[in-house]
Structure formats: C-alpha cells, structure tokens
Scaffold this motif. Structure first.
Motif, short mmCIF file in Angstrom:
data_model
loop_
_atom_site.label_atom_id
_atom_site.label_comp_id
_atom_site.label_asym_id
_atom_site.label_seq_id
_atom_site.Cartn_x
_atom_site.Cartn_y
_atom_site.Cartn_z
N ASP A 262 0.83 -1.21 0.00
CA ASP A 262 0.00 0.00 0.00
C ASP A 262 0.86 1.26 0.00
OD1 ASP A 262 0.84 -0.74 2.60
OD2 ASP A 262 -0.68 0.53 3.51
N GLU A 263 0.25 2.39 0.22
CA GLU A 263 0.94 3.68 0.30
C GLU A 263 0.15 4.59 1.22
OE1 GLU A 263 0.45 6.15 -3.40
OE2 GLU A 263 -0.69 4.40 -4.08
N VAL A 264 0.78 5.69 1.65
CA VAL A 264 0.05 6.65 2.47
C VAL A 264 -1.03 7.33 1.63
CG1 VAL A 264 1.95 7.11 4.05
CG2 VAL A 264 1.72 8.49 1.97
N GLY A 265 -2.01 7.89 2.31
CA GLY A 265 -3.07 8.60 1.62
C GLY A 265 -4.05 9.18 2.61
N PHE A 266 -5.29 9.30 2.19
CA PHE A 266 -6.31 9.86 3.07
C PHE A 266 -7.67 9.31 2.67
CE2 PHE A 266 -5.19 12.81 -0.35
CZ PHE A 266 -6.40 13.01 -0.99
N MET A 267 -8.62 9.44 3.58
CA MET A 267 -10.00 9.02 3.32
C MET A 267 -10.90 10.24 3.33
SD MET A 267 -12.46 6.37 5.44
CE MET A 267 -11.66 4.89 4.80
N PHE B 224 -11.23 7.30 -1.21
CA PHE B 224 -9.84 7.44 -0.80
C PHE B 224 -9.12 8.48 -1.66
CE2 PHE B 224 -11.25 3.25 0.37
CZ PHE B 224 -10.66 3.01 1.60
N GLY B 225 -7.91 8.80 -1.25
CA GLY B 225 -7.09 9.70 -2.05
C GLY B 225 -5.62 9.51 -1.75
N THR B 226 -4.79 9.92 -2.70
CA THR B 226 -3.34 9.92 -2.49
C THR B 226 -2.71 10.85 -3.52
OG1 THR B 226 -1.40 8.54 -2.08
CG2 THR B 226 -2.75 7.97 -3.99
#
Length: 342
Positions: free
Chosen positions: A68-73, A155-157
C-alpha cells in the motif's frame, strides 16, 4: 537496475492504492507473477500470497513487504465541491497542501488539488505551525450545487510523477513499491534461471502496512514461516546537517541491514549470516545507523513464530509525492534477497 525492474517499478508506483484501497496494486502484481508461481492466492485480509515449491522442502522461507501507500480518506463533502479528509498512515499536511492528488477508489479516480489557506493570508502564528487536518480540504472543481462523484468513504493519495534523476529514481510510493518490484523480479528470475532452493519460497504482498499492519499479522499467522525476510525502507537523512552518527541510512550506500527497530531485535546469527553473504558476494550494504521506527518484522516474530531478518531500501522523502531511491541500492537489495534463496 534492469529495464524490466525499472519499467515494472514505474507501473507499480503510478497505481492508486492507499492503505485500505489496495485492490488495484494487488491485482497488478497478481497478473505480473501469476505465470511463475505454483500457488497464488489472496488471504482473508486481502494480502497476496505466492508460493514456489521446493522439490523436497526443508522448511518455509518467506519474503514479505507492504503493497500500500500513504493517503487519506474522504470523510465529508459540501456544496462547493470541497472534500474533507482524514489521514491514512504517516502523511503530513505540509506534503499535501498545493499538490495534485487523485481521489476515488480502486475502480475510478478523479484528479483534484489539496488546498489550505494561502500562505500570504496566514498569520505569523499559522505559518509557524503545520496545517491542521481540519483546515485542509480537496478541491475537485465541481461547481456549487453540481453533482459530486466522490463520496465519503472514498480514498485519495498523491498524483504520481515517476521518473529518473541521474542515478536515482523519484516518484510516489517508492518506499513500498520498490520492494514489491524486487519480489516480482525475484520470482521471475527464480523460475527463468532455475535457481535452486531447498525451502518452499513464500512471497507476501501485504495490505494496510501504512495504517495498522493488520495485513502483516494475518500473513505471519497464515504462513508461519521458519524464516521471514522483511523488505522495508530506511529513511535517509544524508543531505542535511545532521551529524553522521544520527544518519539512519545513506542513498547509494547499498542495502540497509537493521540490527534492531523499536519493536524488534533481529537474531544475531541470522543477521551475521546476512552480512557474511553480502561480503562474500561483493554486495554493497550498510548497517542501519539509528534504531528508529517499527516495521512489520515484529509481527512475523511474534505472530508467526519466525526467525526474522530485515532488508531495507534507502529512501529520501518517504511518504511524500517524491520519494527518491537509488538504482544501485535497488540492485543491492535484489542481489542480497536472491542470495538468501540459494
């Protein structure tokens, strides 16, 4: 670094797969390695588990990394087309503000921009502090009253920017996807070069590593390997004025061999054997200079009962849109990983 490895890493880096939304990258890896595996499955957590069998197995040897990778919801939206967010993993607001991002899910994404109060409108006190998450939002360009396709729970990244800069490579998610590419290249070479191995070889591409490491826990318990080799990243602090004794790793210094992290002491004999392999084969390596962080290794020790060593990729600016790794370091981690197979 081979052309295959570079191109594969580029494809994996660009995939939208923040923690909790990893299906796209897991599917891409599944398609990449499927023809080379004796068994390939997804476990109940969503991890991808590959197996190459030995003719007369002496035990189970596991190579594992996060996918996975970092991101945001997305937590809320408003009529002005703004999306409000919460972080997924160790991502800082200052690395997001003003950046192009993708928002959506594994099936569909949209380009957007992360926004905050402009710096010329900030007070002195505001400028001296990181932007609070409740002051950061995503702008999709939807007009007021328009239909917003992005919903709470999406989600977002970062938007990707993969490419070369001299002997280095930059792009998003390289702190995890470089190790994914290495495991894929290992699997391909083991089959194509008929590399002998006395153990059943397991490869785990785990989910939610940036969030709560629940993927690693499930993989550790499900495989219960005799030995686990955990591939991770080591943050570089080699271009600032930090004294040398506090530098965790150096870009271009070779594969990083941690002696310990905040939750794990790596088995002395196993780590010594790893160093011996590197020196015997002329593989460039460096000892991790500072005990920092806590990766997945503790879970393979505790939940899987496995002997455990770690191999780390030196990485500048991890968990940002522009991670930087070195091609020769990539080759060192790959070569040392393959040496352990034999």
């Amino acid at each position: 670094m081979t052309e295959y490895g570079y191109n594969l890493l580029g494809r994996l880096s660009e995939i939208f797969a923040p923690a909790g939304c990893e299906d796209a990258v897991i599917s891409a890896i599944e398609a990449e390695i499927g023809a080379y595996c004796d068994e390939l499955r997804r476990d109940r957590a969503g991890n991808l588990i590959a197996l190459i069998k030995a003719e007369k197995p002496c035990g189970k040897l596991l190579f594992a990394t996060n996918a996975d990778e970092v991101g945001f919801m997305i937590t809320d939206t408003d009529d002005d087309g703004r999306l409000y967010i919460t972080p997924l993993g160790p991502i800082e607001t200052d690395t997001l503000s003003g950046r192009q991002v993708y928002v959506g899910n594994s099936e569909k994404t949209s380009l957007a921009v992360a926004c905050a109060k402009p710096i010329h409108e900030q007070s002195g006190d505001e400028r001296s502090k990181p932007t609070a998450w409740d002051k950061l939002y995503i702008q999709t360009g939807v007009k007021k009253g328009g239909e917003q396709s992005i919903k709470a729970g999406d989600f977002g990244t970062f938007r990707g920017n993969f490419g070369e800069i001299g002997h280095n490579i930059k792009g998003k998610a390289l702190d995890t996807r470089a190790d994914c590419a290495i495991l894929c290249e290992m699997i391909k070479r083991i089959r194509e070069e008929n590399i002998p191995h006395e153990n059943d070889l397991y490869f785990a591409f785990t989910v939610r590593g940036k969030l709560n490491r629940s993927g690693a826990v499930n993989a550790a318990r499900g495989i219960a390997a005799d030995m686990a080799v955990v591939l991770e990243y080591a943050p570089c602090a080699d271009i600032s004025e930090i004294p040398g004794q506090f530098v965790c790793a150096r870009l271009g210094g070779g594969a990083v061999l941690p002696l310990a992290d905040m939750k794990t002491i790596f088995a002395g004999d196993d780590t010594a054997a790893l160093i011996g392999e590197a020196e015997t084969r002329g593989i460039k390596y460096q000892i991790k200079g500072v005990v920092t962080g806590a990766g997945d290794a503790a879970y393979y020790q505790r939940d899987g009962g496995s002997g455990t060593v770690a191999l780390a990729m030196p990485c500048r600016y991890p968990n940002t849109a522009s991670c930087v790794i070195n091609k020769e370091d990539y080759d060192s981690v790959l070569a040392l990983s393959l040496a352990l197979v034999k």
